[in-house]
Design an enzyme around this catalytic site. Structure first.
Site, PDB file in Angstrom:
ATOM      1  N   CYS A 144      26.099   4.482  11.704  1.00 33.86           N
ATOM      2  CA  CYS A 144      25.642   4.632  13.090  1.00 33.86           C
ATOM      3  C   CYS A 144      26.295   3.565  13.983  1.00 33.86           C
ATOM      4  CB  CYS A 144      24.125   4.603  13.143  1.00 33.86           C
ATOM      5  SG  CYS A 144      23.485   5.376  14.629  1.00 33.86           S
ATOM      6  N   HIS A 200      22.614   8.705   9.265  1.00 37.01           N
ATOM      7  CA  HIS A 200      22.032   7.714   8.349  1.00 37.01           C
ATOM      8  C   HIS A 200      21.901   8.324   6.956  1.00 37.01           C
ATOM      9  CE1 HIS A 200      20.901   4.584  11.279  1.00 37.01           C
ATOM     10  NE2 HIS A 200      20.874   5.606  12.115  1.00 37.01           N
ATOM     11  N   LYS A 207       0.838  -1.220   0.000  1.00 43.85           N
ATOM     12  CA  LYS A 207       0.000   0.000   0.000  1.00 43.85           C
ATOM     13  C   LYS A 207       0.864   1.258   0.000  1.00 43.85           C
ATOM     14  CE  LYS A 207      -2.666  -0.502   3.606  1.00 43.85           C
ATOM     15  NZ  LYS A 207      -2.162  -1.739   4.048  1.00 43.85           N
ATOM     16  N   LYS A 228     -12.163 -14.351  -5.630  1.00 43.63           N
ATOM     17  CA  LYS A 228     -13.098 -14.320  -4.489  1.00 43.63           C
ATOM     18  C   LYS A 228     -12.585 -13.513  -3.284  1.00 43.63           C
ATOM     19  CE  LYS A 228     -16.446 -16.814  -4.539  1.00 43.63           C
ATOM     20  NZ  LYS A 228     -17.541 -16.535  -5.459  1.00 43.63           N
ATOM     21  N   GLU A 231      21.442   6.994   4.193  1.00 42.01           N
ATOM     22  CA  GLU A 231      20.458   6.309   3.339  1.00 42.01           C
ATOM     23  C   GLU A 231      19.094   6.988   3.357  1.00 42.01           C
ATOM     24  OE1 GLU A 231      21.611   5.277   6.246  1.00 42.01           O
ATOM     25  OE2 GLU A 231      20.135   4.141   7.420  1.00 42.01           O
ATOM     26  N   ASP A 272      -9.621  -5.467   9.982  1.00 41.47           N
ATOM     27  CA  ASP A 272      -8.808  -5.489  11.210  1.00 41.47           C
ATOM     28  C   ASP A 272      -9.507  -4.626  12.261  1.00 41.47           C
ATOM     29  OD1 ASP A 272      -6.939  -6.775   9.686  1.00 41.47           O
ATOM     30  OD2 ASP A 272      -5.524  -5.103   9.589  1.00 41.47           O
TER      31      ASP A 272
END
Ligand code: GLN
Length: 539
Positions: free
Chosen positions: A385, A512, A26, A198, A514, A156
């Protein structure tokens, strides 16, 4: 509701829900839809998560994927990595709404007397609070399009209130300004050799029962669904066939926006919202791979049970490899149960090694052994890190003669050489949530160092998430033995980059890098690391 002249009438909403299974993309779908719209609209992504943690900062990445860190210090869901990379936005911490945050606000308000005389209930009080927080973010940001992803799958229990709040939002937002996109999974049954619709039909029915009717259905399957099958789904789910979009497992998720574009998703959105124009994405030419240039990069960490644990490092590597036009193979190795004797031959064949961030004691000694080996065998190394902290420990033990050096994170008591220790401001911190040194900070790069050459700038801004640092009581001895502290805070107090001479590439950074990599803007440090890896392979 209006904030600074921006009212709900100026807003359009795209709501993304999921069905059948979780973990089918998603976030990447939302980010890709955002990528289709970002040229023409101010688009703000919001992620709603049903769990009761205030944020994912205290969760194990193996359960929930990596924790993404924002410039403002927010520790947020890893989908924000996709949003930032695909949409070019700089997200903020209040764009990640969790049920934990909603309940905390309500319970605090109840105690302070805001609800005096009333029975505080999930509907309307929790749903009102959700709507209030969603609209507040979108109006403050002056969003033209809000892209709201509801985590989990429809049905959910923990996401019910988000779905209900969004259903209610229809009362504030007119029908032609709210669009529902539902992502489902289409399984393939071997034996009868057919796709099955289905579960998708049932998932849409469940959504319909909750008062939500999708405007577009996105069906993920392992190969593209034909028109006839999409027609069948459309019939059962009450949509036109062209609004049933098929997506497949792509080798490179960065291709998803183009895949959606080819199936007319921009047009569906344009027609739904009556938009005058959406600039079409132009397919970029794939850069030709240099001959025989498959790089083998190892990530040596302990969160190897789930690929998503190191999602941003993987993406940053892919962006850099793409820019350099080289092929890339990423291997994760688990440092918790490593036997160095088995690993040596394997490491010798790798082009470069990354030791990523991490916490706690497990896997630490394995990582230090890996660093020892690659330092001596001149294999390119990037320590991020925790990876940088361990490189300092390794250097202290094996080069500087501080044989029992360690970090106080690993060995709390009776440590002779605590070369890595808690940041002073952390010494009084008791709570674990959102209390690390977090978010964007400046890094001063020393002249005549490799890192300065790589960034070609004196000061860079990078994102951090740590409690420990190199202990300044040991920097002299480490420097005396050849370790270079090439980056720090502006006042020099916190060491933020280390490097070595006489090595093809050996850099550790406390930040970090990235997290800042974008599809079209690979970060200099990853580019330089891969260039060095390529060179060392050729040699
Ligand atoms: N555990 C280390 C610290 O808190 C490193 C953190 C990290 O790698 N993000 O300083």
């Amino acid at each position: 509701m209006a904030i600074a002249n921006h009212s709900v009438n100026d807003l359009k909403l795209i709501i993304i829900t999921g069905g059948v299974l979780s973990g089918i993309g998603k976030g990447v779908l939302g980010a890709s839809i955002g990528a289709l719209l970002k040229e023409n609209f101010k688009i703000v992504p919001i992620k709603c998560d049903g769990y009761l943690n205030a944020d994912p900062g205290t969760m194990n990445p193996i359960e929930h994927g990596e924790v993404f860190v924002l410039d403002d210090g927010g520790e947020v869901d890893m989908d924000f990595g996709h949003y930032e990379r695909f949409m070019g936005v700089n997200a903020k911490k209040n764009w990640n709404l969790t049920m934990g945050k909603i309940y905390k606000t309500i319970l605090d308000d109840e105690r302070s007397g805001k609800y005096l005389g009333k029975t505080v209930q999930l509907i309307p009080h929790a749903t009102d609070e959700i709507k209030k927080q969603l609209f507040k973010v979108l109006l403050q940001e002056k969003a033209e399009i809000g892209l709201i992803e509801v985590g989990g799958t429809v049905g959910d229990i923990e996401n019910e209130l988000f779905i209900e709040a969004i259903r209610q939002m229809r009362r504030e937002i007119k029908d032609n300004r709210i669009m529902f996109v539902h992502l489902t999974y289409i399984p393939y049954i071997f034996g009868s050799n057919e796709y099955k619709s289905k579960p998708t039909q049932n998932s849409v029915k469940l959504l319909n029962q909750k008062g939500i009717y999708p405007d577009m259905l996105v069906c993920r399957s392992d190969s593209k669904l034909d028109k006839g099958f999409r027609e069948k789904i459309a019939l059962h789910c009450g949509l036109l066939e062209e609004k049933v979009v098929s997506i497949i497992d792509l080798d490179d998720i960065n291709q998803l926006p183009y895949f959606l574009e080819e199936q007319g998703v921009s047009k569906i959105i344009k027609n739904k919202f009556n938009l005058s124009k959406i600039t079409h994405l132009k397919k970029k030419k794939k850069s030709a791979h240099k001959k025989d240039s498959q790089l083998k990069i190892v990530i040596a960490g302990k969160y190897v049970g789930l690929e998503d644990s190191y999602a941003s490092i993987r993406e940053a590597l892919k962006h850099a490899a793409h820019r350099l036009g080289v092929g890339l193979e990423i291997n994760l190795i688990n440092t918790s149960d490593i036997k160095m004797t088995d690993l040596k031959e394997f490491l010798k064949k790798t082009s470069g090694v990354i030791i990523p961030g991490g916490f706690g004691v497990r896997g630490i000694e394995g990582k230090i052994e890996v660093i020892h080996f690659i330092r001596e065998n001149k294999i390119p190394f990037l320590g991020i890190c925790l990876g940088m902290q361990l490189a300092v420990i390794e250097f202290a033990r094996n080069v500087s003669g501080l044989t029992k050096a360690n970090s106080t994170e690993t060995k709390k008591k009776d440590l002779e050489y605590p070369v890595v220790d808690l940041l002073p401001e952390q010494k009084k911190v008791k709570d674990k949530g959102a209390t690390m040194r977090l978010g964007g900070q400046d890094v001063l790069l020393q002249a005549n160092t490799l890192i300065r050459k790589i960034y070609a700038k004196k000061v860079i801004r990078e994102r951090f998430r740590h409690r420990y640092e190199v202990n300044n009581a040991f920097t002299k001895i480490l420097e005396g033995n050849g370790l270079i502290f090439s980056g720090s805070t502006l006042d020099g107090e916190i060491k933020q980059v280390i490097e070595l001479k006489d090595h093809p590439f050996f850099i550790g950074c406390q930040f970090h890098p990235e997290l800042l990599s974008r599809i079209d803007q690979p970060v200099p440090l990853f580019l330089a690391f891969l260039e060095a890896s390529l060179k060392s392979r050729e040699n």
